[in-house]
Design a protein around this motif. Structure first.
Motif: not given
Length: 358
Positions: A205-227
Protein backbone atom coordinates in the motif's frame (compact mmCIF):
# COMPACT_ATOMS: atom_id res chain seq x y z
CA UNK A 1 -46.20 8.37 -22.21
CA UNK A 2 -46.48 7.95 -18.44
CA UNK A 3 -42.91 7.57 -17.29
CA UNK A 4 -41.52 7.08 -13.81
CA UNK A 5 -38.11 8.61 -13.15
CA UNK A 6 -35.68 8.02 -10.33
CA UNK A 7 -32.38 9.90 -10.11
CA UNK A 8 -29.62 8.91 -7.70
CA UNK A 9 -27.41 11.97 -7.24
CA UNK A 10 -24.04 11.13 -5.71
CA UNK A 11 -20.60 12.54 -5.13
CA UNK A 12 -19.07 10.53 -7.98
CA UNK A 13 -21.89 10.16 -10.48
CA UNK A 14 -25.54 10.76 -11.31
CA UNK A 15 -27.67 7.73 -12.23
CA UNK A 16 -31.10 8.11 -13.84
CA UNK A 17 -33.55 5.26 -14.55
CA UNK A 18 -36.92 5.53 -16.29
CA UNK A 19 -39.68 2.90 -16.01
CA UNK A 20 -43.05 2.50 -17.69
CA UNK A 21 -46.28 1.94 -15.75
CA UNK A 22 -45.61 -1.80 -15.63
CA UNK A 23 -42.22 -1.39 -13.98
CA UNK A 24 -40.22 -2.18 -17.10
CA UNK A 25 -37.00 -0.18 -17.40
CA UNK A 26 -37.16 1.82 -20.63
CA UNK A 27 -34.14 4.06 -20.26
CA UNK A 28 -31.12 4.79 -18.11
CA UNK A 29 -28.05 6.99 -18.15
CA UNK A 30 -25.04 7.95 -16.07
CA UNK A 31 -23.70 11.47 -15.64
CA UNK A 32 -21.17 13.42 -13.62
CA UNK A 33 -21.19 14.23 -9.89
CA UNK A 34 -24.27 15.90 -8.41
CA UNK A 35 -23.74 16.13 -4.65
CA UNK A 36 -25.81 19.22 -3.89
CA UNK A 37 -23.56 20.30 -1.02
CA UNK A 38 -20.57 20.65 -3.35
CA UNK A 39 -22.26 22.37 -6.31
CA UNK A 40 -24.10 25.57 -7.03
CA UNK A 41 -27.80 25.19 -7.78
CA UNK A 42 -27.11 25.88 -11.46
CA UNK A 43 -24.34 23.28 -11.69
CA UNK A 44 -26.52 20.74 -9.88
CA UNK A 45 -29.39 21.43 -12.26
CA UNK A 46 -27.08 21.08 -15.25
CA UNK A 47 -25.73 17.71 -14.07
CA UNK A 48 -29.25 16.39 -13.52
CA UNK A 49 -30.56 17.81 -16.79
CA UNK A 50 -27.85 16.21 -18.91
CA UNK A 51 -28.31 12.82 -17.25
CA UNK A 52 -32.12 12.79 -17.47
CA UNK A 53 -31.97 13.96 -21.09
CA UNK A 54 -29.59 11.11 -21.91
CA UNK A 55 -31.91 8.64 -20.17
CA UNK A 56 -34.87 9.89 -22.20
CA UNK A 57 -32.87 9.35 -25.40
CA UNK A 58 -32.61 5.64 -24.57
CA UNK A 59 -36.38 5.24 -24.11
CA UNK A 60 -36.98 5.02 -27.85
CA UNK A 61 -36.20 2.07 -30.11
CA UNK A 62 -33.73 2.56 -31.60
CA UNK A 63 -32.32 5.08 -29.10
CA UNK A 64 -32.40 8.68 -30.25
CA UNK A 65 -29.14 10.38 -31.18
CA UNK A 66 -30.60 13.85 -30.71
CA UNK A 67 -30.75 15.54 -27.30
CA UNK A 68 -34.14 15.48 -25.59
CA UNK A 69 -34.96 19.06 -24.59
CA UNK A 70 -35.58 19.86 -20.96
CA UNK A 71 -37.76 21.46 -19.74
CA UNK A 72 -40.17 19.52 -21.99
CA UNK A 73 -42.37 21.30 -24.49
CA UNK A 74 -46.02 20.71 -23.71
CA UNK A 75 -47.06 18.14 -21.12
CA UNK A 76 -44.43 16.45 -18.99
CA UNK A 77 -43.63 12.85 -20.01
CA UNK A 78 -43.27 11.99 -16.31
CA UNK A 79 -46.07 10.71 -14.11
CA UNK A 80 -43.80 10.86 -11.04
CA UNK A 81 -40.16 11.40 -10.13
CA UNK A 82 -38.03 10.53 -7.12
CA UNK A 83 -34.69 12.23 -6.47
CA UNK A 84 -32.26 10.82 -3.93
CA UNK A 85 -29.66 13.56 -3.55
CA UNK A 86 -26.45 13.40 -1.55
CA UNK A 87 -25.96 16.71 0.25
CA UNK A 88 -29.72 17.27 0.63
CA UNK A 89 -30.49 16.97 4.33
CA UNK A 90 -32.65 19.87 5.50
CA UNK A 91 -36.12 21.15 4.60
CA UNK A 92 -34.43 24.38 3.49
CA UNK A 93 -32.22 22.53 1.00
CA UNK A 94 -35.22 20.63 -0.37
CA UNK A 95 -37.15 23.89 -0.70
CA UNK A 96 -34.23 25.44 -2.57
CA UNK A 97 -33.90 22.67 -5.13
CA UNK A 98 -37.60 21.82 -5.64
CA UNK A 99 -38.52 24.74 -7.96
CA UNK A 100 -35.53 24.01 -10.21
CA UNK A 101 -36.35 20.29 -10.55
CA UNK A 102 -40.07 21.00 -10.93
CA UNK A 103 -39.37 23.38 -13.81
CA UNK A 104 -36.81 21.03 -15.36
CA UNK A 105 -39.25 18.12 -15.57
CA UNK A 106 -42.46 20.08 -16.09
CA UNK A 107 -43.76 18.27 -13.00
CA UNK A 108 -45.49 20.33 -10.31
CA UNK A 109 -44.17 20.28 -6.77
CA UNK A 110 -46.15 17.85 -4.69
CA UNK A 111 -46.49 14.16 -3.94
CA UNK A 112 -45.44 13.11 -7.44
CA UNK A 113 -42.11 14.93 -7.14
CA UNK A 114 -40.22 13.45 -4.20
CA UNK A 115 -36.84 14.92 -3.19
CA UNK A 116 -34.84 13.57 -0.28
CA UNK A 117 -31.36 12.45 0.74
CA UNK A 118 -30.02 9.59 -1.36
CA UNK A 119 -30.19 7.20 1.60
CA UNK A 120 -34.00 7.20 1.25
CA UNK A 121 -33.64 5.09 -1.89
CA UNK A 122 -32.15 2.33 0.27
CA UNK A 123 -35.32 1.93 2.33
CA UNK A 124 -37.08 0.11 -0.54
CA UNK A 125 -35.97 -3.44 0.48
CA UNK A 126 -38.24 -3.20 3.53
CA UNK A 127 -41.15 -3.75 1.13
CA UNK A 128 -39.65 -7.07 0.07
CA UNK A 129 -39.91 -8.55 3.58
CA UNK A 130 -43.40 -9.10 5.03
CA UNK A 131 -42.31 -9.40 8.67
CA UNK A 132 -40.47 -6.09 9.21
CA UNK A 133 -41.24 -2.40 8.88
CA UNK A 134 -37.83 -0.93 9.74
CA UNK A 135 -34.77 -0.31 7.58
CA UNK A 136 -31.31 1.16 8.12
CA UNK A 137 -29.85 2.54 4.90
CA UNK A 138 -26.05 2.72 4.84
CA UNK A 139 -24.15 4.47 2.07
CA UNK A 140 -20.42 3.93 1.80
CA UNK A 141 -19.09 5.42 -1.41
CA UNK A 142 -17.37 8.75 -1.87
CA UNK A 143 -18.83 9.67 1.53
CA UNK A 144 -20.57 7.78 4.30
CA UNK A 145 -23.96 8.11 6.00
CA UNK A 146 -26.53 5.93 7.78
CA UNK A 147 -30.25 6.67 8.14
CA UNK A 148 -33.02 4.68 9.84
CA UNK A 149 -36.59 4.46 8.53
CA UNK A 150 -40.01 3.12 9.40
CA UNK A 151 -42.42 2.16 6.64
CA UNK A 152 -45.67 4.10 6.65
CA UNK A 153 -48.78 4.34 4.49
CA UNK A 154 -47.25 7.32 2.69
CA UNK A 155 -43.79 5.83 2.15
CA UNK A 156 -40.95 5.94 4.65
CA UNK A 157 -40.62 8.08 7.75
CA UNK A 158 -37.04 8.99 8.64
CA UNK A 159 -36.26 8.20 12.27
CA UNK A 160 -32.59 9.05 12.76
CA UNK A 161 -29.39 9.78 10.85
CA UNK A 162 -25.66 9.81 11.49
CA UNK A 163 -22.80 10.99 9.30
CA UNK A 164 -22.91 12.45 5.84
CA UNK A 165 -21.45 15.76 6.96
CA UNK A 166 -18.86 15.95 4.20
CA UNK A 167 -15.12 15.33 4.08
CA UNK A 168 -14.12 18.22 6.33
CA UNK A 169 -16.37 17.05 9.17
CA UNK A 170 -16.07 13.30 8.73
CA UNK A 171 -17.76 11.08 6.11
CA UNK A 172 -16.75 8.04 8.15
CA UNK A 173 -16.79 4.76 6.23
CA UNK A 174 -16.49 6.39 2.82
CA UNK A 175 -13.67 6.90 0.35
CA UNK A 176 -12.26 10.03 1.98
CA UNK A 177 -12.14 8.36 5.37
CA UNK A 178 -10.38 5.31 3.92
CA UNK A 179 -7.85 7.43 2.02
CA UNK A 180 -7.13 9.69 4.99
CA UNK A 181 -6.74 6.72 7.35
CA UNK A 182 -4.34 5.09 4.88
CA UNK A 183 -2.09 8.15 4.82
CA UNK A 184 -2.37 8.55 8.61
CA UNK A 185 -1.22 4.97 9.16
CA UNK A 186 1.57 5.30 6.59
CA UNK A 187 2.98 8.41 8.24
CA UNK A 188 2.39 6.84 11.66
CA UNK A 189 4.59 3.90 10.74
CA UNK A 190 7.25 6.33 9.53
CA UNK A 191 7.05 8.19 12.84
CA UNK A 192 7.40 4.96 14.84
CA UNK A 193 10.34 3.84 12.71
CA UNK A 194 12.18 7.09 13.44
CA UNK A 195 12.56 6.24 17.12
CA UNK A 196 13.74 2.74 16.31
CA UNK A 197 16.35 4.07 13.89
CA UNK A 198 15.12 1.46 11.42
CA UNK A 199 13.02 1.58 8.27
CA UNK A 200 9.26 0.90 8.60
CA UNK A 201 7.93 -2.50 7.49
CA UNK A 202 7.57 -2.90 3.75
CA UNK A 203 4.04 -2.34 2.49
CA UNK A 204 2.47 -2.74 -0.94
CA UNK A 205 0.00 0.00 0.00
CA UNK A 206 2.75 2.47 0.89
CA UNK A 207 4.50 1.80 -2.41
CA UNK A 208 1.28 2.34 -4.37
CA UNK A 209 0.41 5.56 -2.56
CA UNK A 210 3.87 7.02 -3.17
CA UNK A 211 3.64 6.03 -6.84
CA UNK A 212 0.23 7.69 -7.11
CA UNK A 213 1.71 10.98 -5.96
CA UNK A 214 5.01 10.60 -7.80
CA UNK A 215 7.00 10.59 -4.54
CA UNK A 216 10.10 8.74 -3.45
CA UNK A 217 9.71 9.22 0.30
CA UNK A 218 6.85 9.32 2.80
CA UNK A 219 8.42 12.51 4.17
CA UNK A 220 7.35 14.30 0.98
CA UNK A 221 3.67 13.43 1.36
CA UNK A 222 2.82 16.46 3.49
CA UNK A 223 3.06 18.87 0.56
CA UNK A 224 1.24 16.52 -1.82
CA UNK A 225 -1.76 16.25 0.51
CA UNK A 226 -1.98 19.84 1.75
CA UNK A 227 -1.18 21.69 -1.46
CA UNK A 228 -4.02 24.11 -2.36
CA UNK A 229 -6.60 23.13 -4.95
CA UNK A 230 -5.21 23.50 -8.47
CA UNK A 231 -5.79 26.47 -10.74
CA UNK A 232 -6.71 25.52 -14.34
CA UNK A 233 -3.78 27.53 -15.68
CA UNK A 234 -1.20 25.15 -14.16
CA UNK A 235 -2.64 21.94 -15.61
CA UNK A 236 -0.94 20.14 -18.48
CA UNK A 237 -1.00 16.59 -19.77
CA UNK A 238 2.17 15.92 -17.76
CA UNK A 239 0.86 17.25 -14.45
CA UNK A 240 1.13 14.81 -11.54
CA UNK A 241 -2.03 13.74 -9.67
CA UNK A 242 -1.42 15.92 -6.64
CA UNK A 243 -1.64 18.95 -8.93
CA UNK A 244 -4.72 17.87 -10.91
CA UNK A 245 -7.00 16.90 -7.99
CA UNK A 246 -8.70 18.99 -5.35
CA UNK A 247 -7.58 18.07 -1.86
CA UNK A 248 -10.63 15.96 -1.04
CA UNK A 249 -10.16 13.80 -4.15
CA UNK A 250 -6.43 13.32 -3.46
CA UNK A 251 -7.43 11.27 -0.43
CA UNK A 252 -10.73 9.70 -1.54
CA UNK A 253 -9.10 8.48 -4.77
CA UNK A 254 -6.72 6.34 -2.69
CA UNK A 255 -9.57 4.04 -1.56
CA UNK A 256 -9.27 1.64 -4.55
CA UNK A 257 -5.55 1.24 -3.80
CA UNK A 258 -6.37 0.36 -0.20
CA UNK A 259 -9.00 -2.21 -1.20
CA UNK A 260 -6.72 -3.78 -3.81
CA UNK A 261 -3.80 -3.99 -1.38
CA UNK A 262 -5.98 -5.41 1.39
CA UNK A 263 -8.23 -7.92 -0.36
CA UNK A 264 -6.10 -8.95 -3.35
CA UNK A 265 -2.61 -8.76 -1.86
CA UNK A 266 -3.33 -9.26 1.84
CA UNK A 267 -1.17 -6.28 2.76
CA UNK A 268 -1.20 -5.99 6.59
CA UNK A 269 -1.17 -2.19 6.59
CA UNK A 270 -4.11 -1.96 4.17
CA UNK A 271 -6.08 -4.51 6.20
CA UNK A 272 -5.47 -2.47 9.38
CA UNK A 273 -6.75 0.63 7.59
CA UNK A 274 -10.03 -1.04 6.62
CA UNK A 275 -10.43 -2.65 10.04
CA UNK A 276 -10.12 0.83 11.54
CA UNK A 277 -12.53 2.54 9.15
CA UNK A 278 -15.12 -0.25 9.33
CA UNK A 279 -15.11 -0.18 13.14
CA UNK A 280 -15.50 3.59 13.17
CA UNK A 281 -18.37 3.34 10.69
CA UNK A 282 -20.03 0.60 12.77
CA UNK A 283 -19.75 2.79 15.86
CA UNK A 284 -21.60 5.54 14.02
CA UNK A 285 -24.30 3.19 12.69
CA UNK A 286 -24.86 1.81 16.20
CA UNK A 287 -26.03 5.27 17.33
CA UNK A 288 -29.27 4.45 15.48
CA UNK A 289 -29.70 1.04 17.11
CA UNK A 290 -31.11 -0.28 20.36
CA UNK A 291 -34.31 -0.59 22.39
CA UNK A 292 -36.46 2.50 22.08
CA UNK A 293 -37.90 4.22 25.16
CA UNK A 294 -39.41 7.57 26.03
CA UNK A 295 -36.00 9.26 25.90
CA UNK A 296 -34.89 7.64 22.64
CA UNK A 297 -38.11 6.85 20.76
CA UNK A 298 -36.45 6.58 17.34
CA UNK A 299 -34.00 3.77 18.08
CA UNK A 300 -34.35 0.67 15.89
CA UNK A 301 -33.68 -2.92 17.00
CA UNK A 302 -31.39 -4.55 14.49
CA UNK A 303 -33.14 -7.92 14.76
CA UNK A 304 -36.37 -6.23 13.65
CA UNK A 305 -34.86 -4.48 10.63
CA UNK A 306 -33.08 -4.83 7.31
CA UNK A 307 -29.74 -3.12 6.82
CA UNK A 308 -29.54 -1.96 3.24
CA UNK A 309 -26.14 -1.04 1.84
CA UNK A 310 -25.42 1.15 -1.17
CA UNK A 311 -22.25 2.63 -2.62
CA UNK A 312 -19.04 1.47 -4.25
CA UNK A 313 -17.08 0.72 -1.07
CA UNK A 314 -19.77 -1.26 0.75
CA UNK A 315 -20.38 -3.00 -2.57
CA UNK A 316 -17.23 -4.98 -1.75
CA UNK A 317 -18.48 -7.98 0.21
CA UNK A 318 -15.35 -8.27 2.36
CA UNK A 319 -15.71 -4.66 3.54
CA UNK A 320 -19.42 -5.14 4.24
CA UNK A 321 -18.52 -8.16 6.36
CA UNK A 322 -16.04 -6.07 8.36
CA UNK A 323 -18.81 -3.57 9.13
CA UNK A 324 -21.35 -6.28 9.98
CA UNK A 325 -18.83 -8.10 12.20
CA UNK A 326 -18.07 -4.87 14.05
CA UNK A 327 -21.81 -4.29 14.56
CA UNK A 328 -22.25 -7.85 15.81
CA UNK A 329 -19.50 -7.27 18.38
CA UNK A 330 -21.70 -4.46 19.70
CA UNK A 331 -24.73 -6.78 19.86
CA UNK A 332 -26.43 -5.58 16.67
CA UNK A 333 -27.32 -8.43 14.29
CA UNK A 334 -29.82 -7.54 11.58
CA UNK A 335 -32.59 -9.86 10.50
CA UNK A 336 -31.88 -9.14 6.84
CA UNK A 337 -28.88 -7.76 4.97
CA UNK A 338 -29.21 -6.34 1.46
CA UNK A 339 -26.91 -4.64 -1.00
CA UNK A 340 -28.65 -2.34 -3.48
CA UNK A 341 -26.36 -2.09 -6.48
CA UNK A 342 -28.78 -0.01 -8.55
CA UNK A 343 -30.61 2.40 -6.26
CA UNK A 344 -32.06 4.38 -9.16
CA UNK A 345 -33.69 1.26 -10.67
CA UNK A 346 -35.03 0.22 -7.27
CA UNK A 347 -36.45 3.69 -6.76
CA UNK A 348 -38.06 3.86 -10.21
CA UNK A 349 -39.82 0.54 -9.65
CA UNK A 350 -40.90 1.72 -6.22
CA UNK A 351 -42.50 4.77 -7.82
CA UNK A 352 -44.47 2.55 -10.14
CA UNK A 353 -45.70 0.50 -7.18
CA UNK A 354 -46.78 3.69 -5.41
CA UNK A 355 -48.40 5.63 -8.23
CA UNK A 356 -49.25 3.46 -11.27
CA UNK A 357 -52.99 3.09 -11.66
CA UNK A 358 -53.76 5.94 -9.23
Amino acid sequence: MSLYLCVDCGGSKTSAVICDSSGNILGRALGGPSNFAYLSLQDFRTAVSLTVSDALKTCTSPPSIDPVPLPPTGDSPFAAAWFGVSGIDSPAAIAEVTPALSALLGLPAGPRLSIANDTHLLAAPVRMQPDISYAVGVIGGTGGIAVSFKESDLGFDQLGRVGGWGWILGDEGGGFHVGREAVRQIVGETDSASVRAAPPPESILTTRVLERFGLKSVLDILVAIHMPDPAPSVLTSQTLPQFTMVREKRLSSLAPLVFQSAFEDGDPLALRVLQSTSRTFATQISILLGDSDKDTPNLVKAQDAVISFGGSLVGVEAYRKMILDALAEKGHVFRYVEFVDDAAATGAKGLVASFAGK
